[in-house]
Design a protein around this motif. Structure first.
Motif, PDB file in Angstrom:
ATOM      1  N   MET A  47       0.584  -0.948  -0.237  1.00 16.34           N
ATOM      2  CA  MET A  47       0.242   0.019   0.165  1.00 16.34           C
ATOM      3  C   MET A  47       0.795   0.916  -0.049  1.00 16.34           C
ATOM      4  SD  MET A  47      -2.759   1.505  -0.253  1.00 16.34           S
ATOM      5  CE  MET A  47      -4.214   2.705   0.482  1.00 16.34           C
ATOM      6  N   VAL A  48       1.990   1.235   0.341  1.00 20.28           N
ATOM      7  CA  VAL A  48       3.190   2.339   0.471  1.00 20.28           C
ATOM      8  C   VAL A  48       3.287   2.613  -0.024  1.00 20.28           C
ATOM      9  CG1 VAL A  48       4.785   3.586   2.151  1.00 20.28           C
ATOM     10  CG2 VAL A  48       3.372   2.274   3.864  1.00 20.28           C
ATOM     11  N   GLU A  49       3.754   1.629  -0.872  1.00 23.54           N
ATOM     12  CA  GLU A  49       4.831   1.880  -2.395  1.00 23.54           C
ATOM     13  C   GLU A  49       3.212   2.188  -3.434  1.00 23.54           C
ATOM     14  OE1 GLU A  49       6.230  -1.248  -6.013  1.00 23.54           O
ATOM     15  OE2 GLU A  49       6.436  -2.162  -3.456  1.00 23.54           O
ATOM     16  N   GLY A  50       2.114   1.633  -3.625  1.00 20.75           N
ATOM     17  CA  GLY A  50       1.045   2.567  -3.971  1.00 20.75           C
ATOM     18  C   GLY A  50       1.030   4.257  -4.098  1.00 20.75           C
ATOM     19  N   LEU A  51       1.496   4.560  -2.879  1.00 17.07           N
ATOM     20  CA  LEU A  51       1.423   5.662  -2.089  1.00 17.07           C
ATOM     21  C   LEU A  51       2.035   5.939  -2.377  1.00 17.07           C
ATOM     22  CD1 LEU A  51      -0.855   5.295   1.133  1.00 17.07           C
ATOM     23  CD2 LEU A  51      -2.019   5.776  -1.080  1.00 17.07           C
ATOM     24  N   LEU A  52       3.570   5.753  -2.796  1.00 14.84           N
ATOM     25  CA  LEU A  52       4.390   6.505  -2.814  1.00 14.84           C
ATOM     26  C   LEU A  52       4.777   7.293  -4.443  1.00 14.84           C
ATOM     27  CD1 LEU A  52       7.695   4.715  -1.079  1.00 14.84           C
ATOM     28  CD2 LEU A  52       6.013   6.692  -0.557  1.00 14.84           C
ATOM     29  N   GLY A  53       4.338   6.159  -5.021  1.00 18.92           N
ATOM     30  CA  GLY A  53       3.961   6.156  -6.930  1.00 18.92           C
ATOM     31  C   GLY A  53       2.964   7.214  -6.605  1.00 18.92           C
TER      32      GLY A  53
END
Length: 1013
Positions: free
Chosen positions: A767-773
């Motif tokens: 989820m954090v990876e997607g939000l960073l993107g």
């Protein structure tokens, strides 16, 4: 040897005198008979008889002076010697007789004596020979039973003329033998001596004729003494099965059989040990009268003993010694007197012992638990006692003892279970007991204790004979019985075994083991109509671990699955769903299926015809089948070998439209796999995916999914990844996403960082990876409201914190790119709060100042403008340089490239700003880190980016002077000049010029370069 006549005469006289002096009343007949010739020899002996007479005297001396046992041991050699000497003397006399002519009377006497001595025969009696043979066998180190030893003693006593019960006289003879052997070097004779001493020690033990071998304390006067004729002469124990020989002697059946077997082995006549009589018949007649009397005596004493045992176990407090004595006594009764077990059972002792184990298991300790189990083991051979044990839960108690601390306790527990397993019904009960099969399987595989291992194997072998137990055994990790039936059984048995495999819960290791041994059976079963369903269920169950993919691929499973899924008209929807799910499991593990044929036509699984068929399932198949089809497509598109072709075939076959339609499906599984597949496609075809999402108005839906806390976490993570991959316009970022979504995203990432040390769900990093993107979408925005929120939420600090946080390379890359974008935005924002303009890229020649808000702010040493920390658009003021420098040593090239790009935003074109930036880089170790990185990288994007940085740094005079002699740097620049792309070569050439390694852009090479070449 030659003697004079005088000496010969003297020698003869001396020998004759010695022979005459012997006591002729000793026991052995052979010496007596020889000595009878002495008077006649005294008249006729001459010189030729001297040596033989001397030898004969020595032999006769052995008979007279040595112990009787010694003579029996050597009787054959002694007889042979005296026989030889007698014949020799007779020969000498014949020679003398022919030489005498003048005295006819003397000549006749010599002739008669010669004839008599030649005809004389010395023999070993049968009894002596039997004893001699037995003693020689003892000299060979043979191990004899107690019964055989007793028979040997009786034979020896009879040969010695001693009654067998007179131990003192027998012992005295053995002591004499010991004296005779003081100087003997014969190993055989010494072994015989040691064996006789041991046998006599055992023989000396007097039997307890009061109570036989029962050792429990009785009440005063309660015991009944046994008659002596109850005892076997060989074992000295009360007989259980008395038999009579033709000699009218009674023995214990087993004991006399041992003796008979020994006689046969020694190739000698059967004899009665007590009388020595040679038996003509092997017949053993039961002594019924004596057996009845003994049984009555035994039962009376056992009743007394059992009564005393019950009383002992009923008293408080119980002592360990009393408990042990009672348990030993009960075991002895159960083992030695099987017909009397009912007395123990009827007295309630079986129940008492079970209660002792149940209620006092911990207090009595492992030793007494072992004794209790042993007593019950003896009683378990009584069917009624066994029923009582099973009704009282003894199976569970025995299983509990399998974990006992002593090997004896575990051994007796397994033996008790083995006794229970003799009956099919009891086998089922053992299998149903919780933990029984797991413990037995563990013990069977423990080779450190071979006795326990063999016993456990024996119990398991009995349990597995019942097919109902096969599934329980497999659940305990013992799959051999199931696999054996699957491989060797009939069609019906194979179907039942496959059905078990299909419904069974197994560990990953178990699934791997079963797949290796069963794939070659299960896959061909798919071709048979009646075997198709159970085998497919089994394969589906086994396919859930990645390691089995290669096994099934090698077994040619794919064509069968494709046939069931697309061509088999008779296959039920359930079977098609299983086939699709199994295929999805297999393709989820890349590297095995890519080169395997998927159908009879030889198409590969990733070929266009197969992809089109799978896409067709999304329109016509059941809901579960559609979910599996999405999983199949995702697994195939994830394979490095097949991803490009699979993704292209999906896009060509209008598959994207079908896939996107599942993003708002009612079922969680379909939505999740559609999100994962869309995310994968968006990485390669982001423009096409974005267009399709726009045309179907799905982008707002994606935003709603991310914000909806009721949506499953993994689906939200995948959706965030899709949005991050889309090339959204400035307007879409501002209107569709907006400042509120930015605020929510930053807050979510911060919360994750804050809670990272606690328990978090596995999907949170995704989820954090997607939000960073997604946050990268905002970092490129120049919207005033968006920029205001970025400053307010310290977005640059959020990215910087992510660099310090242990995470996947992709997340570090996204954070570094976010810092790059924000740094460029900071350069693009005018110092006087002017409207921001789009960034000019990596090599922008413009110099911008960071925003500021303090009344009297300090100037940024890099930008030489009014930067402030709270603007959060300056890498220096936000302390981001050092974390970015640390990323230069990351193992992932993409992370390194992103770090170099972020740092490059600080290298400005103006000489003053460039110098200040390089000085700051020098202080934070960035210069050396960049040079080290450049010295190690190969041709590619990272080399180009780093070369650009090096070239800018070398422009500063202090740096060019410092690094002009850095051979590693020079060598790396020369390598880049030779093998880099056009941009890299241009930057390398400029750097070498600044280092004065070449004369100019078009000049000739310097001496150092030539040397380098």
């Amino acid at each position: 040897m030659t003697l004079s006549a005088a000496a010969a005469v003297k020698s003869v006289r001396r020998s004759l005198a010695r022979l005459s002096s012997f006591d002729h009343h000793h026991q052995f007949e052979n010496s007596k008979r020889f000595c009878a010739f002495v008077p006649r020899l005294q008249l006729t002996a001459l010189r030729g008889m001297a040596v033989d007479l001397e030898s004969a005297a020595e032999t006769v001396s052995a008979y007279v002076s040595k112990s009787k046992v010694f003579v029996l041991i050597n009787c054959k050699s002694l007889v042979a010697s005296i026989q030889e000497r007698t014949a020799a003397i007779g020969g000498w006399l014949a020679l003398l007789e022919s030489a005498i002519h003048e005295n006819p009377d003397l000549r006749k006497k010599i002739a008669d004596l010669s004839r008599d001595m030649k005809q004389a025969e010395f023999i070993v009696t049968e009894n002596e020979e039997r004893v001699h043979l037995s003693l020689q066998k003892e000299g060979e180190g043979r191990r004899a039973s107690k019964a055989v030893q007793s028979a040997i003693v009786m034979e020896l006593a009879r040969a010695l003329g001693i009654e067998s019960h007179k131990y003192t006289e027998l012992s005295a003879q053995v002591k004499l033998l010991k004296n005779d052997l003081v100087c003997s070097n014969s190993i055989t004779e010494r072994r015989i001596l040691i064996s006789l001493e041991k046998i006599l020690n055992n023989w000396s033990v007097e039997p307890n004729i009061q109570t036989g071998d029962m050792d429990l304390d009785f009440e005063e006067g309660a015991q009944i003494s046994a008659f002596k004729n109850f005892l076997c002469p060989l074992t000295k124990e009360v007989m259980k099965d008395p038999v009579v020989l033709e000699s009218s002697q009674t023995y214990e059946r087993k004991a006399i059989k041992y003796w008979f077997d020994q006689c046969i082995e020694d190739a000698r006549d059967l004899t009665c040990p007590v009388t020595g009589q040679v038996l003509k018949s092997f017949e053993l007649k039961s002594n019924i009268g004596l057996a009845g009397a003994i049984e009555e005596w035994v039962n009376r004493n056992i009743e007394i003993q059992v009564r005393s045992a019950v009383q002992c176990l009923s008293e408080e407090p119980l002592t360990a010694a009393d408990i042990e004595r009672v348990l030993d006594s009960i075991y002895k009764i159960a083992e030695d007197y099987p017909s009397s077990r009912y007395i123990v059972r009827n007295a309630g002792l079986v129940l008492i012992i079970i209660k002792l184990l149940r209620n006092s298991s911990k207090s009595i300790g492992t030793h007494l638990r072992s004794k209790a189990l042993l007593a019950l083991l003896g009683m378990a051979k009584d069917e009624e006692s066994k029923k009582i044990m099973l009704e009282e839960g003894m199976t569970r108690l025995a299983i509990h003892s399998l974990t006992g601390s002593s090997e004896k306790e575990r051994e007796h527990a397994i033996k008790l279970l083995r006794e229970f397993s003799n009956d099919e019904a009891y086998c089922k009960k053992i299998a149903l007991e919780k933990g029984a099969l797991v413990l037995l399987t563990s013990l069977a595989g423990n080779l450190e204790h071979p006795t326990l291992s063999n016993l456990a194997e024996e119990v398991l072998a009995r349990i597995e004979t019942i097919e109902e137990n096969i599934q329980y055994l497999a659940a305990a990790g013992r799959f051999e019985p199931l696999l054996r039936r699957l491989c060797e059984g009939s069609d019906e048995v194979r179907i039942r075994m496959a059905s078990m495999l299909g419904s069974m819960t197994m560990t990953s290791n178990s699934k791997l083991l079963v797949a290796r041994q069963s794939a070659k059976i299960l896959v061909p079963m798919l071709a048979k109509e009646e075997e198709k369903a159970p085998s497919l269920r089994a394969l589906h169950n086994l396919s859930s671990i990645n390691d089995n993919a290669s096994i099934f691929i090698n077994s040619s499973m794919l064509p069968s699955l494709i046939y069931i899924l697309f061509e088999d008209q008779d296959a039920s929807p359930e079977l098609k769903e299983l086939a699709a799910s199994t295929m999805a499991n297999v393709v989820s593990n890349p590297g095995h299926w890519e080169l395997a044929y998927a159908d009879k036509e030889g198409h590969l699984l990733q070929s266009k015809p197969i992809i089109v068929k799978i896409l067709g399932l999304l329109s016509s198949a059941s809901s579960k089948c559609q979910a599996s089809a999405l999983r199949i497509l995702y697994g195939m598109a994830s394979s490095p070998q097949a991803s490009e072709s699979v993704a292209s075939y999906i896009m060509d076959g209008h598959g994207l439209e079908k896939i996107i339609s599942f993003l708002d499906h009612a079922e969680d599984e379909q939505r999740l796999h559609a999100c994962k597949l869309t995310g994968l496609l968006s990485e390669r075809f982001h423009q096409d995916v974005a267009s399709q999402l726009r045309s179907s108005d799905k982008i707002p839906l994606l935003k709603e999914k991310i914000l909806d806390t009721k949506t499953i976490e993994s689906e939200r993570s995948e959706t965030a990844g899709i949005l991050a991959n889309l090339p959204l316009s400035e307007e879409e970022v501002t209107t569709l996403l907006g400042a509120s979504f930015l605020r929510w995203s930053v807050t979510t990432v911060k919360n994750y960082h804050r809670n990272s040390k606690g328990r978090t769900s596995k999907s949170q990093p995704s989820m954090v990876e997607g939000l960073l993107g997604l946050l990268l979408q905002f970092t490129r925005s120049t919207d005033p409201e968006i920029l205001s929120v970025i400053r307010e939420l310290s977005l640059m600090s959020v990215f910087c914190e992510q660099l310090n946080f242990p995470s996947k390379p992709r997340m570090k890359q996204l954070a570094a790119l976010g810092l790059k974008n924000l740094s460029e935005t900071g350069r693009a924002v005018a110092a006087g709060h002017l409207e921001p303009r789009p960034p000019q890229g990596l090599f922008s020649s413009l110099v911008f100042k960071c925003g500021c808000c303090r009344p009297e702010p300090a100037r940024c040493p890099i930008h030489n403008s009014l930067c402030e920390e709270n603007t959060h658009l300056c890498l220096l003021q936000c302390n981001c340089i050092k974390p970015l420098v640390d990323l230069l040593s990351d193992e992932d090239t993409d992370v390194q490239v992103a770090a170099v790009e972020a740092l490059s935003t600080l290298i400005l074109e103006s000489s003053g700003s460039l110098k200040r930036a390089v000085e700051e880089f020098e202080r934070q170790g960035a210069v050396d880190a960049l040079i080290n990185l450049f010295s190690e990288v190969r041709a590619g994007e990272l080399q180009e980016r780093t070369a650009w940085m090096i070239e800018r740094i070398i422009r500063v005079e202090s740096q060019s002077s410092r690094h002009s002699l850095n051979q590693n740097l020079v060598r790396a620049l020369i390598e880049a000049l030779r093998h880099g792309n056009a941009n890299t070569r241009r930057h390398a050439q400029a750097a070498l010029t600044n280092l004065k390694q070449i004369s100019g852009v078009s000049g000739s090479s310097s001496s150092q370069i030539q040397l380098g070449r």
